[in-house]
Write an enzyme that holds these catalytic residues in place. Structure first.
Site, short mmCIF file in Angstrom:
data_model
loop_
_atom_site.label_atom_id
_atom_site.label_comp_id
_atom_site.label_asym_id
_atom_site.label_seq_id
_atom_site.Cartn_x
_atom_site.Cartn_y
_atom_site.Cartn_z
N CYS A 1 86.79 17.14 100.10
CA CYS A 1 87.26 15.76 99.92
C CYS A 1 87.34 15.49 98.41
CB CYS A 1 86.36 14.76 100.65
SG CYS A 1 84.65 14.72 100.09
N ASN B 1 82.96 14.81 97.30
CA ASN B 1 81.97 15.69 97.95
C ASN B 1 80.62 14.99 98.15
OD1 ASN B 1 80.33 18.91 97.38
ND2 ASN B 1 81.14 18.09 99.27
N CYS C 1 80.75 12.04 100.57
CA CYS C 1 80.90 11.28 101.84
C CYS C 1 81.52 12.14 102.94
CB CYS C 1 81.74 10.02 101.63
SG CYS C 1 81.01 8.83 100.49
N ARG C 2 82.84 12.34 102.90
CA ARG C 2 83.53 12.94 104.04
C ARG C 2 83.26 14.43 104.21
NH1 ARG C 2 89.23 10.97 102.11
NH2 ARG C 2 88.09 11.33 100.16
N SER C 3 83.42 15.23 103.15
CA SER C 3 83.27 16.68 103.36
C SER C 3 81.82 17.10 103.62
CB SER C 3 83.92 17.50 102.23
OG SER C 3 83.34 17.24 100.98
N ASP D 1 88.86 7.31 103.23
CA ASP D 1 87.76 7.36 102.26
C ASP D 1 86.87 6.13 102.48
OD1 ASP D 1 86.15 7.37 100.09
OD2 ASP D 1 87.75 7.74 98.64
P1 4NP Z 1 84.43 11.34 99.35
O1 4NP Z 1 84.32 9.81 98.91
O2 4NP Z 1 85.68 11.88 98.71
O3 4NP Z 1 84.54 11.25 100.83
O4 4NP Z 1 83.16 12.01 98.87
C1 4NP Z 1 84.35 9.39 97.57
C2 4NP Z 1 83.20 9.41 96.81
C3 4NP Z 1 83.23 8.96 95.51
C4 4NP Z 1 84.40 8.48 94.97
C5 4NP Z 1 85.55 8.47 95.71
C6 4NP Z 1 85.53 8.93 97.01
N1 4NP Z 1 84.42 8.00 93.65
O5 4NP Z 1 85.45 7.47 93.20
O6 4NP Z 1 83.38 8.09 92.94
#
Ligand code: 4NP
Length: 157
Positions: A10, A13, A15-17, A129
Protein backbone atom coordinates in the site's frame (compact mmCIF):
# COMPACT_ATOMS: atom_id res chain seq x y z
CA UNK A 1 8.18 -28.02 -2.50
CA UNK A 2 9.03 -24.47 -3.50
CA UNK A 3 7.34 -21.81 -1.39
CA UNK A 4 5.07 -19.20 -2.92
CA UNK A 5 6.14 -15.69 -1.92
CA UNK A 6 3.60 -12.89 -1.59
CA UNK A 7 4.15 -9.18 -0.91
CA UNK A 8 1.18 -6.93 -0.10
CA UNK A 9 1.77 -3.25 -0.92
CA UNK A 10 0.00 0.00 0.00
CA UNK A 11 1.17 3.59 0.44
CA UNK A 12 2.30 3.87 4.05
CA UNK A 13 2.58 0.18 5.02
CA UNK A 14 0.83 0.96 8.30
CA UNK A 15 -2.85 0.31 7.48
CA UNK A 16 -3.99 -1.74 4.47
CA UNK A 17 -1.01 -3.91 3.50
CA UNK A 18 -0.10 -4.95 7.08
CA UNK A 19 -3.78 -5.90 7.53
CA UNK A 20 -3.75 -7.91 4.29
CA UNK A 21 -0.51 -9.62 5.36
CA UNK A 22 -1.92 -10.56 8.79
CA UNK A 23 -5.24 -11.76 7.32
CA UNK A 24 -3.34 -13.94 4.86
CA UNK A 25 -1.03 -15.35 7.56
CA UNK A 26 -4.05 -16.12 9.77
CA UNK A 27 -5.86 -17.84 6.89
CA UNK A 28 -2.77 -19.92 6.07
CA UNK A 29 -2.52 -20.99 9.73
CA UNK A 30 -6.19 -22.04 9.78
CA UNK A 31 -5.73 -24.08 6.63
CA UNK A 32 -2.37 -25.60 7.66
CA UNK A 33 -0.64 -23.98 4.68
CA UNK A 34 1.88 -21.78 6.51
CA UNK A 35 4.94 -23.76 5.40
CA UNK A 36 4.10 -23.28 1.74
CA UNK A 37 4.32 -19.49 1.76
CA UNK A 38 6.58 -16.51 2.43
CA UNK A 39 4.48 -13.46 3.31
CA UNK A 40 5.46 -9.81 3.73
CA UNK A 41 4.16 -6.28 3.18
CA UNK A 42 5.68 -2.95 2.15
CA UNK A 43 4.77 0.62 1.27
CA UNK A 44 5.56 2.78 -1.74
CA UNK A 45 6.15 5.74 0.63
CA UNK A 46 8.83 6.12 3.26
CA UNK A 47 7.20 8.24 6.00
CA UNK A 48 6.53 5.41 8.43
CA UNK A 49 9.57 3.13 7.98
CA UNK A 50 10.21 1.08 11.13
CA UNK A 51 6.85 1.85 12.71
CA UNK A 52 4.22 -0.60 13.91
CA UNK A 53 0.92 -0.63 12.05
CA UNK A 54 -1.55 2.14 12.91
CA UNK A 55 -3.09 1.37 16.32
CA UNK A 56 -6.61 1.85 14.91
CA UNK A 57 -5.97 -0.95 12.43
CA UNK A 58 -4.28 -3.18 15.02
CA UNK A 59 -7.23 -2.81 17.42
CA UNK A 60 -9.84 -3.45 14.70
CA UNK A 61 -7.91 -6.56 13.58
CA UNK A 62 -7.47 -7.88 17.14
CA UNK A 63 -11.26 -7.88 17.53
CA UNK A 64 -11.24 -10.50 14.74
CA UNK A 65 -8.36 -12.46 16.33
CA UNK A 66 -5.94 -11.19 13.71
CA UNK A 67 -2.57 -10.03 15.05
CA UNK A 68 -0.74 -7.42 13.01
CA UNK A 69 2.93 -7.71 13.93
CA UNK A 70 4.70 -6.08 10.98
CA UNK A 71 6.98 -3.05 10.96
CA UNK A 72 6.74 -0.66 8.04
CA UNK A 73 9.28 -0.81 5.24
CA UNK A 74 9.50 0.57 1.73
CA UNK A 75 9.34 -1.62 -1.37
CA UNK A 76 12.73 -2.01 -3.08
CA UNK A 77 13.93 -3.23 -6.48
CA UNK A 78 15.03 -6.52 -4.86
CA UNK A 79 11.39 -7.32 -4.12
CA UNK A 80 10.72 -7.80 -7.84
CA UNK A 81 13.15 -10.73 -7.88
CA UNK A 82 12.15 -12.13 -4.51
CA UNK A 83 8.33 -12.30 -4.62
CA UNK A 84 6.14 -14.39 -6.93
CA UNK A 85 3.18 -12.08 -6.30
CA UNK A 86 3.15 -8.37 -5.52
CA UNK A 87 -0.40 -7.31 -4.65
CA UNK A 88 -1.32 -3.62 -4.69
CA UNK A 89 -4.16 -2.19 -2.63
CA UNK A 90 -5.18 0.55 -5.08
CA UNK A 91 -4.56 1.90 -8.59
CA UNK A 92 -2.04 4.47 -7.41
CA UNK A 93 0.01 1.83 -5.56
CA UNK A 94 -0.17 -0.36 -8.67
CA UNK A 95 1.19 2.41 -10.92
CA UNK A 96 3.94 3.29 -8.46
CA UNK A 97 5.01 -0.35 -8.22
CA UNK A 98 5.06 -0.69 -12.03
CA UNK A 99 7.08 2.55 -12.36
CA UNK A 100 9.62 1.36 -9.79
CA UNK A 101 9.93 -2.00 -11.55
CA UNK A 102 10.42 -0.38 -14.97
CA UNK A 103 13.07 2.00 -13.61
CA UNK A 104 15.02 -0.39 -11.41
CA UNK A 105 14.30 -4.06 -12.10
CA UNK A 106 12.71 -4.68 -15.50
CA UNK A 107 12.26 -8.41 -14.88
CA UNK A 108 9.03 -10.34 -15.29
CA UNK A 109 9.63 -12.61 -12.30
CA UNK A 110 7.01 -11.07 -10.02
CA UNK A 111 3.39 -11.05 -11.03
CA UNK A 112 2.06 -7.59 -10.08
CA UNK A 113 -1.68 -7.46 -9.50
CA UNK A 114 -4.33 -5.51 -7.66
CA UNK A 115 -5.73 -7.43 -4.69
CA UNK A 116 -9.30 -6.49 -5.68
CA UNK A 117 -8.92 -8.65 -8.76
CA UNK A 118 -9.65 -11.52 -6.35
CA UNK A 119 -12.78 -10.06 -4.71
CA UNK A 120 -16.07 -11.89 -4.73
CA UNK A 121 -18.43 -10.37 -2.11
CA UNK A 122 -17.42 -6.70 -2.22
CA UNK A 123 -17.60 -4.70 -5.39
CA UNK A 124 -14.83 -2.20 -4.57
CA UNK A 125 -12.24 -1.89 -7.34
CA UNK A 126 -9.68 -0.56 -4.84
CA UNK A 127 -9.09 -0.97 -1.10
CA UNK A 128 -9.91 2.53 0.23
CA UNK A 129 -7.26 4.32 2.26
CA UNK A 130 -8.63 4.50 5.85
CA UNK A 131 -5.83 6.68 7.27
CA UNK A 132 -7.59 10.06 7.25
CA UNK A 133 -11.07 8.73 8.00
CA UNK A 134 -13.00 7.44 11.03
CA UNK A 135 -12.83 4.12 12.86
CA UNK A 136 -15.50 2.55 10.62
CA UNK A 137 -13.10 2.75 7.70
CA UNK A 138 -10.72 0.29 9.33
CA UNK A 139 -13.42 -2.32 9.80
CA UNK A 140 -14.57 -1.84 6.24
CA UNK A 141 -11.00 -2.34 4.95
CA UNK A 142 -10.78 -5.57 6.98
CA UNK A 143 -14.12 -6.77 5.54
CA UNK A 144 -12.94 -6.08 1.99
CA UNK A 145 -9.56 -7.70 2.56
CA UNK A 146 -10.96 -10.84 4.20
CA UNK A 147 -12.93 -11.37 0.99
CA UNK A 148 -10.20 -10.65 -1.57
CA UNK A 149 -7.31 -12.26 0.34
CA UNK A 150 -9.37 -15.46 0.56
CA UNK A 151 -9.99 -15.22 -3.18
CA UNK A 152 -6.28 -14.79 -3.81
CA UNK A 153 -5.43 -17.89 -1.73
CA UNK A 154 -8.02 -19.93 -3.62
CA UNK A 155 -6.41 -18.82 -6.90
CA UNK A 156 -2.91 -20.06 -5.92
CA UNK A 157 -3.41 -22.94 -3.46
P1 4NP B 1 -1.81 2.78 4.11
O1 4NP B 1 -2.45 4.13 4.70
O2 4NP B 1 -1.27 3.15 2.74
O3 4NP B 1 -2.97 1.86 4.04
O4 4NP B 1 -0.73 2.36 5.08
C1 4NP B 1 -1.75 5.33 4.80
C2 4NP B 1 -0.93 5.57 5.88
C3 4NP B 1 -0.27 6.78 5.99
C4 4NP B 1 -0.46 7.76 5.03
C5 4NP B 1 -1.27 7.52 3.95
C6 4NP B 1 -1.91 6.31 3.83
N1 4NP B 1 0.19 9.00 5.16
O5 4NP B 1 -0.05 9.91 4.35
O6 4NP B 1 1.00 9.18 6.10
Amino acid sequence: MKKISVLFVCLGNICRSPAAEAIFITLLEKKGLTDGFIVDSAGTGSWHIGKKADSRMRIAAERRDINILSRARKITSKDFEKFNYILAMDDSNFRNIQDLKNRTAPTDFASIKKIQEFRSVFNEQEVPDPYFGGDDGFDYVLDILEDSVKGFLESVA
